[in-house]
Design a protein around this motif. Structure first.
Motif, PDB file in Angstrom:
ATOM      1  N   ARG A  60      -7.423   2.864   1.146  1.00 40.11           N
ATOM      2  CA  ARG A  60      -7.083   1.466   0.852  1.00 40.11           C
ATOM      3  C   ARG A  60      -5.619   1.195   1.185  1.00 40.11           C
ATOM      4  NH1 ARG A  60     -10.406   2.562  -3.484  1.00 40.11           N
ATOM      5  NH2 ARG A  60      -8.647   2.962  -4.893  1.00 40.11           N
ATOM      6  N   GLN A  61      -4.742   2.122   0.816  1.00 42.30           N
ATOM      7  CA  GLN A  61      -3.323   1.954   1.113  1.00 42.30           C
ATOM      8  C   GLN A  61      -3.077   1.906   2.619  1.00 42.30           C
ATOM      9  OE1 GLN A  61      -0.748   1.391  -1.070  1.00 42.30           O
ATOM     10  NE2 GLN A  61      -2.407   1.178  -2.542  1.00 42.30           N
ATOM     11  N   ARG A  62      -3.770   2.757   3.370  1.00 44.92           N
ATOM     12  CA  ARG A  62      -3.635   2.747   4.834  1.00 44.92           C
ATOM     13  C   ARG A  62      -4.103   1.424   5.406  1.00 44.92           C
ATOM     14  NH1 ARG A  62      -5.923   8.015   4.586  1.00 44.92           N
ATOM     15  NH2 ARG A  62      -7.796   7.222   5.580  1.00 44.92           N
ATOM     16  N   GLY A  63      -5.106   0.794   4.781  1.00 50.96           N
ATOM     17  CA  GLY A  63      -5.588  -0.507   5.225  1.00 50.96           C
ATOM     18  C   GLY A  63      -4.550  -1.600   5.029  1.00 50.96           C
ATOM     19  N   PHE A  64      -3.729  -1.473   3.976  1.00 52.24           N
ATOM     20  CA  PHE A  64      -2.674  -2.459   3.694  1.00 52.24           C
ATOM     21  C   PHE A  64      -1.436  -2.224   4.555  1.00 52.24           C
ATOM     22  CE2 PHE A  64      -4.312  -2.125  -0.887  1.00 52.24           C
ATOM     23  CZ  PHE A  64      -5.260  -3.099  -0.685  1.00 52.24           C
ATOM     24  N   ASP A  65      -1.169  -0.964   4.882  1.00 53.35           N
ATOM     25  CA  ASP A  65       0.095  -0.609   5.531  1.00 53.35           C
ATOM     26  C   ASP A  65      -0.149   0.322   6.719  1.00 53.35           C
ATOM     27  OD1 ASP A  65       2.643   0.130   6.264  1.00 53.35           O
ATOM     28  OD2 ASP A  65       3.239   0.868   4.291  1.00 53.35           O
ATOM     29  N   PRO A  66      -0.225  -0.212   7.923  1.00 58.35           N
ATOM     30  CA  PRO A  66      -0.489   0.627   9.096  1.00 58.35           C
ATOM     31  C   PRO A  66       0.672   1.565   9.447  1.00 58.35           C
ATOM     32  CG  PRO A  66      -0.029  -1.617   9.771  1.00 58.35           C
ATOM     33  CD  PRO A  66      -0.086  -1.622   8.275  1.00 58.35           C
ATOM     34  N   ASP A  67       1.861   1.346   8.859  1.00 62.30           N
ATOM     35  CA  ASP A  67       3.025   2.199   9.132  1.00 62.30           C
ATOM     36  C   ASP A  67       3.129   3.379   8.172  1.00 62.30           C
ATOM     37  OD1 ASP A  67       3.786   0.525  11.203  1.00 62.30           O
ATOM     38  OD2 ASP A  67       5.010  -0.730   9.893  1.00 62.30           O
TER      39      ASP A  67
ATOM     40  N   LEU B  68       8.049   5.900  12.527  1.00 61.35           N
ATOM     41  CA  LEU B  68       9.041   6.976  12.538  1.00 61.35           C
ATOM     42  C   LEU B  68      10.288   6.662  11.730  1.00 61.35           C
ATOM     43  CD1 LEU B  68       8.858   8.102  16.263  1.00 61.35           C
ATOM     44  CD2 LEU B  68       7.694   9.086  14.284  1.00 61.35           C
ATOM     45  N   THR B  69      10.658   5.412  11.650  1.00 59.15           N
ATOM     46  CA  THR B  69      11.910   5.091  10.970  1.00 59.15           C
ATOM     47  C   THR B  69      11.719   4.613   9.540  1.00 59.15           C
ATOM     48  OG1 THR B  69      11.894   2.873  11.918  1.00 59.15           O
ATOM     49  CG2 THR B  69      13.148   4.545  13.092  1.00 59.15           C
ATOM     50  N   ALA B  70      10.792   3.695   9.312  1.00 55.87           N
ATOM     51  CA  ALA B  70      10.723   3.059   8.000  1.00 55.87           C
ATOM     52  C   ALA B  70       9.369   3.181   7.319  1.00 55.87           C
ATOM     53  CB  ALA B  70      11.093   1.588   8.134  1.00 55.87           C
ATOM     54  N   GLY B  71       8.512   4.046   7.805  1.00 53.67           N
ATOM     55  CA  GLY B  71       7.189   4.173   7.196  1.00 53.67           C
ATOM     56  C   GLY B  71       7.261   4.735   5.777  1.00 53.67           C
ATOM     57  N   THR B  72       6.432   4.190   4.905  1.00 55.13           N
ATOM     58  CA  THR B  72       6.304   4.705   3.547  1.00 55.13           C
ATOM     59  C   THR B  72       5.557   6.029   3.605  1.00 55.13           C
ATOM     60  OG1 THR B  72       6.224   2.474   2.660  1.00 55.13           O
ATOM     61  CG2 THR B  72       5.324   4.207   1.268  1.00 55.13           C
ATOM     62  N   VAL B  73       5.933   6.965   2.731  1.00 58.47           N
ATOM     63  CA  VAL B  73       5.296   8.276   2.708  1.00 58.47           C
ATOM     64  C   VAL B  73       4.519   8.424   1.400  1.00 58.47           C
ATOM     65  CG1 VAL B  73       5.643  10.771   2.759  1.00 58.47           C
ATOM     66  CG2 VAL B  73       7.139   9.273   4.109  1.00 58.47           C
TER      67      VAL B  73
END
Length: 110
Positions: free
Chosen positions: A81-88, A32-37
């Motif tokens: 692939r990006q979701r696999g690297f970054d769960p946020d 919610l605060t710092a997730g990449t979009v």
């Protein structure tokens, strides 16, 4: 310069799209605060483009750049692939045959 939290930015982006009658939805909700979009533009013709925000260290500018484009299946694989690297990570899908995503508009582009 104060940065918006990810959830506030996503909410504002979805509102701006809705006001232009451009369908969009959250595919993956991130931190919610710092997730990449990441934004996927689906032109509903079998093709898509995924955008990510990039930061230029030399100029200090932020800009939306293409992460992946082409056949929708390939773009979806790049996003997975990006979701696999970054769960946020957040993933927003925009559906517009005309290719409108509004990411180049003031307040969204910077």
């Amino acid at each position: 310069m104060t940065r918006l939290t990810a959830d506030v930015w996503v909410s504002a982006y979805l509102t701006r799209l809705r006001l232009q009658d451009i369908p969009a939805f959250v595919v993956k909700k991130g931190d919610l605060t710092a997730g990449t979009v990441l934004v996927k533009l689906n032109t509903l013709d079998g093709n898509a483009t995924a955008y990510q925000r990039s930061f230029d260290l030399m100029s200090g500018e932020r800009a939306w750049v293409v992460l992946s484009e082409g056949e929708e299946r390939g773009v979806d694989a790049a996003l997975a692939r990006q979701r696999g690297f970054d769960p946020d990570l957040w993933v927003i899908e925009v559906e517009d045959r005309a290719g409108r995503h509004l990411l180049d508009e003031p307040g969204l582009s910077d």
